[in-house]
Design a protein around this motif. Structure first.
Motif, mmCIF file in Angstrom:
data_model
loop_
_atom_site.group_PDB
_atom_site.id
_atom_site.type_symbol
_atom_site.label_atom_id
_atom_site.label_comp_id
_atom_site.label_asym_id
_atom_site.label_seq_id
_atom_site.Cartn_x
_atom_site.Cartn_y
_atom_site.Cartn_z
ATOM 1 N N CYS A 1 43.801 50.284 41.261
ATOM 2 C CA CYS A 1 45.010 51.075 41.518
ATOM 3 C C CYS A 1 45.584 51.695 40.246
ATOM 4 N N SER A 2 45.220 51.165 39.087
ATOM 5 C CA SER A 2 45.846 51.608 37.846
ATOM 6 C C SER A 2 45.565 53.077 37.547
ATOM 7 N N SER A 3 44.331 53.531 37.829
ATOM 8 C CA SER A 3 43.996 54.936 37.583
ATOM 9 C C SER A 3 44.873 55.842 38.438
ATOM 10 N N HIS A 4 45.040 55.463 39.695
ATOM 11 C CA HIS A 4 45.852 56.261 40.611
ATOM 12 C C HIS A 4 47.304 56.311 40.141
ATOM 13 N N VAL A 5 47.821 55.194 39.666
ATOM 14 C CA VAL A 5 49.199 55.149 39.173
ATOM 15 C C VAL A 5 49.358 56.063 37.954
ATOM 16 N N ARG B 1 42.641 39.456 41.910
ATOM 17 C CA ARG B 1 43.900 40.158 41.671
ATOM 18 C C ARG B 1 43.741 41.189 40.559
ATOM 19 N N SER B 2 43.039 40.794 39.505
ATOM 20 C CA SER B 2 42.829 41.711 38.385
ATOM 21 C C SER B 2 42.004 42.926 38.814
ATOM 22 N N LYS B 3 40.980 42.697 39.616
ATOM 23 C CA LYS B 3 40.146 43.798 40.094
ATOM 24 C C LYS B 3 40.933 44.731 41.000
ATOM 25 N N LEU C 1 46.405 37.077 46.940
ATOM 26 C CA LEU C 1 45.011 36.721 46.666
ATOM 27 C C LEU C 1 44.953 35.445 45.832
ATOM 28 N N GLN C 2 44.024 34.567 46.181
ATOM 29 C CA GLN C 2 43.925 33.276 45.500
ATOM 30 C C GLN C 2 43.275 33.389 44.129
ATOM 31 N N SER C 3 42.272 34.251 44.030
ATOM 32 C CA SER C 3 41.505 34.367 42.791
ATOM 33 C C SER C 3 42.199 35.301 41.794
ATOM 34 N N LYS C 4 42.314 34.840 40.567
ATOM 35 C CA LYS C 4 42.880 35.671 39.508
ATOM 36 C C LYS C 4 41.998 36.875 39.245
ATOM 37 N N TYR D 1 45.605 51.242 49.980
ATOM 38 C CA TYR D 1 46.301 50.298 50.866
ATOM 39 C C TYR D 1 45.330 49.712 51.894
ATOM 40 N N ILE D 2 44.525 50.566 52.525
ATOM 41 C CA ILE D 2 43.553 50.098 53.520
ATOM 42 C C ILE D 2 42.495 49.220 52.852
ATOM 43 N N ALA D 3 42.018 49.627 51.671
ATOM 44 C CA ALA D 3 40.962 48.882 50.983
ATOM 45 C C ALA D 3 41.405 47.471 50.625
ATOM 46 N N ILE D 4 42.689 47.304 50.289
ATOM 47 C CA ILE D 4 43.171 45.986 49.870
ATOM 48 C C ILE D 4 43.714 45.174 51.034
#
Length: 313
Positions: free
Chosen positions: A242-246, A235-237, A229-232, A124-127
């Motif tokens: 977060c996907s690993s954490h999920v 957003r993907s990055k 975020l403006q850049s696709k 959360y802080i990183a993003i």
């Protein structure tokens, strides 16, 4: 002959392993052994890579180290006894040893869920605050978070030791599982364990409800921030980090939720199902966490590949 609570040194428990599936213990032990080996190799490897690479000393990897250490200790706490039951039929455990295992099983489970909350806060802080990330999650702050998690685990689990020690035991204590936890010990007694049940359910609901709520709200804010975020590519990055954490959250909380509520409310569910799910929630995360982060985190994956190339040369 009944045994007094003052004679606890003479109390023993018989651990049945997976009741109803005794003839399949050797088959069940195979995946458990693989999980144990993956855990005791993968988790220390993750910690070693993070400690040896200064580029991995960011808060995210410090929390990952905490998770790996917790998983490693949880595997050592549970798996050897499970395998002794399945392979050697070593089912008898003294009260003191059973209570020590109970303490660490619950303590390490609370550490695991607490570290998952800390990792959600880190993302959360990183993003949300990328420019202030390193100034918010400083070394002292991370240390305090770790100490709070340890203190919480000790504070919540310690009363369980008193609650099982106060119960009477009558010499025929049988546990329908392959390890000791609070409610299996309480139900093996010949006394009234209502207080144990109330305390156990209350502390589980309070602790896990808080942790799941904290993770959920963190990801709600994370998703909102990512969608802005403006850049696709950005957003993907962001979603990729977060996907690993999920994935790790899913491996831990889904078996825990089933085990906790089925154990207390699923009276018609066979004991073997309870036992198998409790094994899954204790053994699957320690195995899967290093695999998930090892494969999905580029920096760690690159370090592992370098180590294998050096080994070949």
């Amino acid at each position: 002959m009944s045994v007094n609570t003052t004679d606890l040194r003479f109390v023993t428990f018989t651990l049945l392993g997976v009741p109803g599936l005794e003839s399949f213990h050797s088959v069940i032990s195979a995946p458990l052994f693989i999980m144990f080996i993956c855990s005791v190799i993968g988790n220390p490897l993750i910690v070693y890579i993070i400690l040896s690479d200064r580029g991995l000393h960011a808060p995210m990897y410090v929390f990952l180290s905490m998770l790996a250490i917790t998983d490693f200790m949880l595997s050592l706490c549970v798996a050897p006894q499970m395998l002794a039951i399945f392979w050697l039929n070593s089912q008898i455990v003294h009260f003191s040893r059973c209570v020590i295992q109970m303490f660490f099983v619950h303590f390490l489970s609370y550490m695991e869920t607490g570290v998952l909350v800390a990792m959600a806060f880190d993302r959360y802080i990183a993003i949300r605050q990328p420019l202030r990330y390193s100034t918010i999650l400083t070394g002292p702050v991370i240390t305090r978070i770790g100490l709070v998690l340890v203190a919480r685990g000790v504070f919540v689990v310690t009363p369980c030791v008193y609650l099982v020690a106060r119960l009477p035991y009558c010499g025929h204590e049988v546990i329908n599982n392959s390890y000791c936890d609070h409610m299996t010990i309480a139900k093996a007694s010949c006394g009234n364990f209502t207080i144990n049940s109330i305390y156990g359910l209350t502390q589980l609901i309070l602790a896990f409800a808080f942790d799941v709520s904290a993770i959920t709200f963190s990801y709600i804010f994370i998703i909102k921030a990512v969608l802005k975020l403006q850049s696709k590519e950005a957003r993907s990055k962001a979603f990729g980090t977060c996907s690993s954490h999920v994935c790790v959250i899913s491996f831990f909380y889904i078996p825990v939720a089933f085990t906790v509520f089925a154990y207390r409310f699923g009276k018609h569910i066979p004991p073997c199902i309870h036992s198998l799910f409790s094994l899954a929630y204790l053994q699957m995360p320690p195995m899967m966490n290093p695999l998930v982060y090892g494969f999905r985190t580029k920096q760690i994956r690159d370090q592992v590949l370098k180590m294998f190339h050096k080994g070949k040369n």
